[in-house]
Design a protein around this motif. Structure first.
Motif, PDB file in Angstrom:
ATOM      1  N   ILE A   1       0.977  -1.280  -0.058  1.00  0.00           N
ATOM      2  CA  ILE A   1       0.086  -0.305  -0.025  1.00  0.00           C
ATOM      3  C   ILE A   1       0.677   0.762   0.458  1.00  0.00           C
ATOM      4  CG2 ILE A   1      -1.699  -0.953   1.083  1.00  0.00           C
ATOM      5  CD1 ILE A   1      -1.254   0.189   3.879  1.00  0.00           C
TER       6      ILE A   1
ATOM      7  N   GLN B   1      -0.445   6.063   2.827  1.00  0.00           N
ATOM      8  CA  GLN B   1      -1.662   5.155   3.205  1.00  0.00           C
ATOM      9  C   GLN B   1      -1.115   4.872   4.493  1.00  0.00           C
ATOM     10  OE1 GLN B   1      -3.022   2.433   0.844  1.00  0.00           O
ATOM     11  NE2 GLN B   1      -5.368   2.480   2.418  1.00  0.00           N
ATOM     12  N   ALA B   2      -0.277   3.909   4.395  1.00  0.00           N
ATOM     13  CA  ALA B   2       0.526   3.455   5.793  1.00  0.00           C
ATOM     14  C   ALA B   2       0.166   3.720   7.519  1.00  0.00           C
ATOM     15  CB  ALA B   2       1.626   2.611   5.284  1.00  0.00           C
TER      16      ALA B   2
ATOM     17  N   ILE C   1      -2.277   4.772   8.675  1.00  0.00           N
ATOM     18  CA  ILE C   1      -3.175   3.963   9.880  1.00  0.00           C
ATOM     19  C   ILE C   1      -2.547   3.610  10.829  1.00  0.00           C
ATOM     20  CG2 ILE C   1      -3.411   1.436   9.298  1.00  0.00           C
ATOM     21  CD1 ILE C   1      -3.851   1.214   6.858  1.00  0.00           C
TER      22      ILE C   1
ATOM     23  N   ARG D   1      -3.383   6.212  13.534  1.00  0.00           N
ATOM     24  CA  ARG D   1      -4.977   5.919  14.236  1.00  0.00           C
ATOM     25  C   ARG D   1      -4.975   4.730  14.658  1.00  0.00           C
ATOM     26  NH1 ARG D   1      -6.956   6.232   8.843  1.00  0.00           N
ATOM     27  NH2 ARG D   1      -7.494   3.509   8.311  1.00  0.00           N
TER      28      ARG D   1
ATOM     29  N   PRO E   1      -9.293  -0.552  10.158  1.00  0.00           N
ATOM     30  CA  PRO E   1     -10.229  -0.150   9.082  1.00  0.00           C
ATOM     31  C   PRO E   1      -9.093  -0.097   8.283  1.00  0.00           C
ATOM     32  CG  PRO E   1     -11.412   1.113  10.879  1.00  0.00           C
ATOM     33  CD  PRO E   1     -10.283   0.307  11.669  1.00  0.00           C
ATOM     34  N   GLY E   2      -8.747  -0.417   7.104  1.00  0.00           N
ATOM     35  CA  GLY E   2      -7.242  -0.458   5.823  1.00  0.00           C
ATOM     36  C   GLY E   2      -6.594  -1.400   6.081  1.00  0.00           C
ATOM     37  N   LEU E   3      -6.680  -2.770   6.969  1.00  0.00           N
ATOM     38  CA  LEU E   3      -5.992  -3.555   6.879  1.00  0.00           C
ATOM     39  C   LEU E   3      -6.782  -4.562   6.937  1.00  0.00           C
ATOM     40  CD1 LEU E   3      -3.574  -2.819  10.244  1.00  0.00           C
ATOM     41  CD2 LEU E   3      -2.616  -2.193   7.634  1.00  0.00           C
ATOM     42  N   THR E   4      -6.615  -6.045   6.089  1.00  0.00           N
ATOM     43  CA  THR E   4      -6.763  -6.560   6.039  1.00  0.00           C
ATOM     44  C   THR E   4      -6.851  -8.091   6.925  1.00  0.00           C
ATOM     45  OG1 THR E   4      -4.573  -8.124   4.933  1.00  0.00           O
ATOM     46  CG2 THR E   4      -6.185  -6.490   3.428  1.00  0.00           C
TER      47      THR E   4
ATOM     48  N   LYS F   1      -2.984  -8.716   7.227  1.00  0.00           N
ATOM     49  CA  LYS F   1      -2.456  -8.229   8.067  1.00  0.00           C
ATOM     50  C   LYS F   1      -2.604  -8.281  10.017  1.00  0.00           C
ATOM     51  CE  LYS F   1      -1.158  -5.060   4.387  1.00  0.00           C
ATOM     52  NZ  LYS F   1      -0.814  -2.927   4.106  1.00  0.00           N
TER      53      LYS F   1
END
Length: 331
Positions: free
Chosen positions: A166, A170-171, A174, A177, A209-212, A215
């Motif tokens: 990513i 963006q990383a 995350i 946050r 949010p934003g991580l599978t 992950k």
């Protein structure tokens, strides 16, 4: 609050460190005009959180001034709903360590702070590399800049997993946050900072949010590895480099590139040439006036980097900083 002094051996500029962090996306750092470096991070013990204010004394003779650090160690963990609701770190845990606590923890924090700023390395021999015109140019361009490391191999490993496939921005969002929701909120030198969650807290988080899911599972595994001592900086640096990298590659989500990142920028190893960092290889080839195709000849590049011993990590960082600055100016 505890006050300690760190005496640089060789060139060192805290102001250069602050400027570096301001441009280093994973750090998400915003400096101030007073040139005080403010840090908040999980302690190496994996449970406490450290809040630190770092200053450097000015000198009239051009030598590196003493680095003064005031820090507080906060014990306990923030309370919060780890399935996604924000924590309330301000009211959590027993708070700062009392003056009666053993000083061993303070010594450990002092060592961690020194490692973060690469002040645990004797840099008095670094200027001798100026016999190499490329190294000399880098030192002149970035006077006193040493690698500013991730707070720990644990945080470096977490960054590697979060940032896989990513965008870096963006990383970084995350990671920030996660710190704001689940890390401890601290006050340091007039500012509020959020430390990244300690391993026990990270292991309990079930949704990001934003991580599978994959992950998140890998982050849990890294938290467990940190608790088990597998991400201990001193242990990693004591191993032969190839052995340390091999051990790191056994962790879920950690490949060759990430293993080098953790050893160099997490554990603060001063003398490793990354063999899986194409951007550095391209910067090295450019700096030495080599044909572009040479950037893929790792053995030749490693041979050039041998001339930087025992500071191969340091020169590599300066090359990357220069390349990134040139990229920004060109865009």
């Amino acid at each position: 609050m505890t006050a300690v002094s760190l005496t640089p051996a060789g060139p060192f500029s805290l102001a250069a460190s602050v400027r570096f962090l301001e441009g280093f996306t994973p750090a998400n750092y915003s400096g101030t005009a007073d040139e005080v470096l403010r840090l908040a991070f999980p302690a190496d013990d994996g449970h406490a959180t450290v809040a630190a204010a770092v200053r450097q004394e000015e000198t009239a003779d051009g030598e590196a001034g003493t680095v003064r650090v005031e820090f507080t160690v906060h014990t306990g963990e923030p309370d919060g709903d780890l399935d996604g609701s924000p924590a309330d770190p301000a009211s959590a845990g027993p708070g700062p360590v009392s003056p009666g606590e053993p000083s061993r923890s303070e010594d450990a924090v002092r060592a961690q702070l020194a490692r973060i700023l690469s002040l645990d390395v004797d840099g008095s021999g670094f200027p001798e590399l100026a016999a190499d015109p490329v190294a000399a140019g880098l030192m002149a361009e970035f006077p006193g800049l040493r690698p500013v490391c991730f707070h720990s191999p644990y945080e470096a490993a977490v960054w590697a997993v979060i940032g896989h496939r990513i965008r870096m921005t963006q990383a970084a969002a995350i990671k920030a946050r996660l710190a704001e929701r689940y890390g401890r909120r601290v006050q340091i030198a007039g500012r509020t900072l959020h430390a990244f969650p300690t391993p026990p807290v990270l292991r309990a988080i079930t949704r990001v949010p934003g991580l599978t899911e994959v992950k998140i599972e890998r982050l849990h595994a890294l938290a467990e590895a940190a608790d088990a001592g597998e991400l201990d900086a001193a242990r990693l640096r004591a191993l032969p480099v190839d052995d340390a990298l091999a051990a790191l590659r056994t962790l879920p989500g950690i490949g060759p590139f990430s293993a080098e990142l953790i050893l160099i920028r997490g554990a603060g190893h001063p003398d490793v040439f990354p063999r899986h960092e194409p951007r550095l290889h391209a910067a090295l080839a450019t700096a030495y006036g080599l044909d572009e195709t040479v950037s893929g000849d790792i053995s030749r590049l490693a041979g050039i980097a041998d001339g930087w011993r025992p500071y191969r990590s340091w020169v590599g960082l300066l090359l990357r900083v220069r390349a990134e600055l040139m990229g920004r100016h060109a865009s």
